[in-house]
Scaffold this motif. Sequence first.
Motif, mmCIF file in Angstrom:
data_model
loop_
_atom_site.group_PDB
_atom_site.id
_atom_site.type_symbol
_atom_site.label_atom_id
_atom_site.label_comp_id
_atom_site.label_asym_id
_atom_site.label_seq_id
_atom_site.Cartn_x
_atom_site.Cartn_y
_atom_site.Cartn_z
ATOM 1 N N TYR A 50 0.463 -1.102 -0.352
ATOM 2 C CA TYR A 50 0.076 0.058 0.089
ATOM 3 C C TYR A 50 0.495 1.041 0.163
ATOM 4 O O TYR A 50 0.655 2.406 -0.849
ATOM 5 C CB TYR A 50 -0.773 -0.042 1.012
ATOM 6 C CG TYR A 50 -1.843 1.062 1.061
ATOM 7 C CD1 TYR A 50 -3.286 1.202 0.883
ATOM 8 C CD2 TYR A 50 -1.635 2.563 1.667
ATOM 9 C CE1 TYR A 50 -3.530 2.246 0.921
ATOM 10 C CE2 TYR A 50 -2.056 3.375 1.939
ATOM 11 C CZ TYR A 50 -3.485 3.321 1.544
ATOM 12 O OH TYR A 50 -4.025 4.106 1.196
ATOM 13 N N PHE A 51 2.001 1.157 0.807
ATOM 14 C CA PHE A 51 3.205 2.257 1.230
ATOM 15 C C PHE A 51 4.538 2.362 -0.055
ATOM 16 O O PHE A 51 4.703 3.525 -0.018
ATOM 17 C CB PHE A 51 3.216 2.913 1.930
ATOM 18 C CG PHE A 51 2.553 2.153 3.632
ATOM 19 C CD1 PHE A 51 2.137 3.662 3.864
ATOM 20 C CD2 PHE A 51 1.805 1.289 4.015
ATOM 21 C CE1 PHE A 51 0.902 3.697 4.368
ATOM 22 C CE2 PHE A 51 0.690 1.109 4.801
ATOM 23 C CZ PHE A 51 0.646 2.195 5.675
ATOM 24 N N ALA A 55 1.836 4.445 -3.497
ATOM 25 C CA ALA A 55 1.546 5.345 -2.840
ATOM 26 C C ALA A 55 1.444 6.625 -4.160
ATOM 27 O O ALA A 55 0.885 5.645 -5.311
ATOM 28 C CB ALA A 55 3.095 5.884 -2.271
ATOM 29 N N ALA A 62 2.470 8.613 1.588
ATOM 30 C CA ALA A 62 1.249 7.471 1.685
ATOM 31 C C ALA A 62 -0.591 8.310 0.681
ATOM 32 O O ALA A 62 -0.276 9.723 1.761
ATOM 33 C CB ALA A 62 0.453 6.812 2.215
ATOM 34 N N ALA A 84 -1.001 9.160 7.893
ATOM 35 C CA ALA A 84 -0.105 7.684 7.103
ATOM 36 C C ALA A 84 0.887 7.909 5.900
ATOM 37 O O ALA A 84 1.370 6.906 6.431
ATOM 38 C CB ALA A 84 -1.737 7.670 5.757
ATOM 39 N N ALA A 85 1.644 8.941 6.198
ATOM 40 C CA ALA A 85 2.649 9.079 5.157
ATOM 41 C C ALA A 85 3.740 8.463 6.455
ATOM 42 O O ALA A 85 4.978 7.981 6.306
ATOM 43 C CB ALA A 85 3.566 10.308 5.273
ATOM 44 N N GLY A 88 3.531 5.417 6.994
ATOM 45 C CA GLY A 88 4.114 4.264 5.629
ATOM 46 C C GLY A 88 5.831 5.068 5.367
ATOM 47 O O GLY A 88 6.949 3.460 5.466
ATOM 48 N N GLY A 406 -5.191 4.577 3.998
ATOM 49 C CA GLY A 406 -3.717 4.592 4.896
ATOM 50 C C GLY A 406 -3.300 4.455 5.786
ATOM 51 O O GLY A 406 -2.691 3.922 6.552
ATOM 52 N N GLY A 410 -0.923 1.097 7.586
ATOM 53 C CA GLY A 410 0.101 1.335 8.234
ATOM 54 C C GLY A 410 0.784 0.259 9.094
ATOM 55 O O GLY A 410 1.759 -0.295 9.376
#
Length: 450
Positions: A50-51, A55, A62, A84-85, A88, A406, A410
């Motif tokens: 997902y990341f 991305a 993310a 979420a980043a 990530g 996201g 994570g």
Amino acid sequence: MKKIFSLALLSVIIGCLSVNAQPRPADLTIKKGLTDAQLLTLVQKQTFHYFWDGAEPLSGLARERYHADGVYEQNDKDVIATGAAGFGFGAIVVGMQRGFITRKQGVERLTRQISFLEKAERFHGVWPHWMYNTGKVKPFGRNDDGGDLVETAYLAQGMLCVRQYLNKNNKTEKALAARIDKLWKGIEWDWYRNGGKDVLYWHWSPNIGWKMNFAVTGFNECMIMYIMAAASPTHTIPASVYHNGWARGGAIDTLVKPYGYDIRLKHNGAPGSVGSLFWAQYSYLGLNPKGLVDKYADYWQENRNNTLVNRAYCIDNPKKFKGYGEDNWGLTASYSVKGYAGHSPQEDLGVITPTAALSSYCYTPKESMKVIRHLYEDLGNKVWGQYGFYDAFSETDNWYPKRYLGIDQGPIVIMIENGRTGLLWNLFMSSPEVKAGLKKLGFKSPYLKK
């Protein structure tokens, strides 16, 4: 000169194309008979993507959400989520450590992400909740168009894990660590005291100032914000902000025993019981609760008990929803049959959210493993897709949306890893600033003796 420019431009284009706008082809065949270790690795690897190739293409950070069904109620398919980043960052560290990607690939992606964050809009060093891939803020709400201190705390937690993971003897990695350090030191936690008050505020905007007026008090998912603020070497807060603000002058203290498990922290909005499971997860992706104690709680025991109460409630299943049981539990904030909901024993809508039990693996490995195996082997492709388990489902409503968030994906990668090896916990807790911040606030931890 034209040739050099063209080659540079081609390099950027190729770099962007390496983050696929479309999902990678994935083998979704359910493989029965995997060992626990094999299944855990499969879940981590599938969710990690997902990341990685899921991305946002330009930044490499993310996305807020990904809908495999292609249906979006909002025009936010490529919106970047700051929290979420941050998750990530941790997922990429796990990916490098477990060989899902090479270290070189990981460092290249991390460099692109940091380059984006350096140029993105910040508000006294604080990023917004959502960003466009231009780096401009996408308002999260009518009065939320500036800095989001909680989401930034999740981002900073992930950045410190990366900084500690990078090799100081490698010139490229050392330079990246220095850039991360500069971003971390630029976050003005003290500004978010709203004029020097003994509490931290969630939002500030240059357009509407403190209009959101959201003073963050505990207990909920935001504890990491106070830890990061206390740890800052440049914009720190005094201990009184933690004790008078977050702990509400001691009013955070309680003792209730839902299903026989001691809960010592008064959960906001959930008197006499416990909240959603993400409260025991988001702040502890890097912050290791093992042996972490202050005058209010033992955070390992508190988070484990929170998880066990959530599980016990689902087994008890007072509303008689279909599918609940020892191998199918976990209530937390996620997509719901009608929109989005903060699922908990107080808000039970018959929706199971896989991240709830999976991201509790570090607290309840045997109990969570039962859920992982049931979801994978028994429900299979109803709940399993190209980026791991879909966000949520309801057997009662025969509702199985092929959608991801996201901020839910994570913690699965990270907390399973923390349960297996303690990787992210050890990295974050090795930060000298974190140790200093914890000492300032009166915490005890095995890491403070090292």
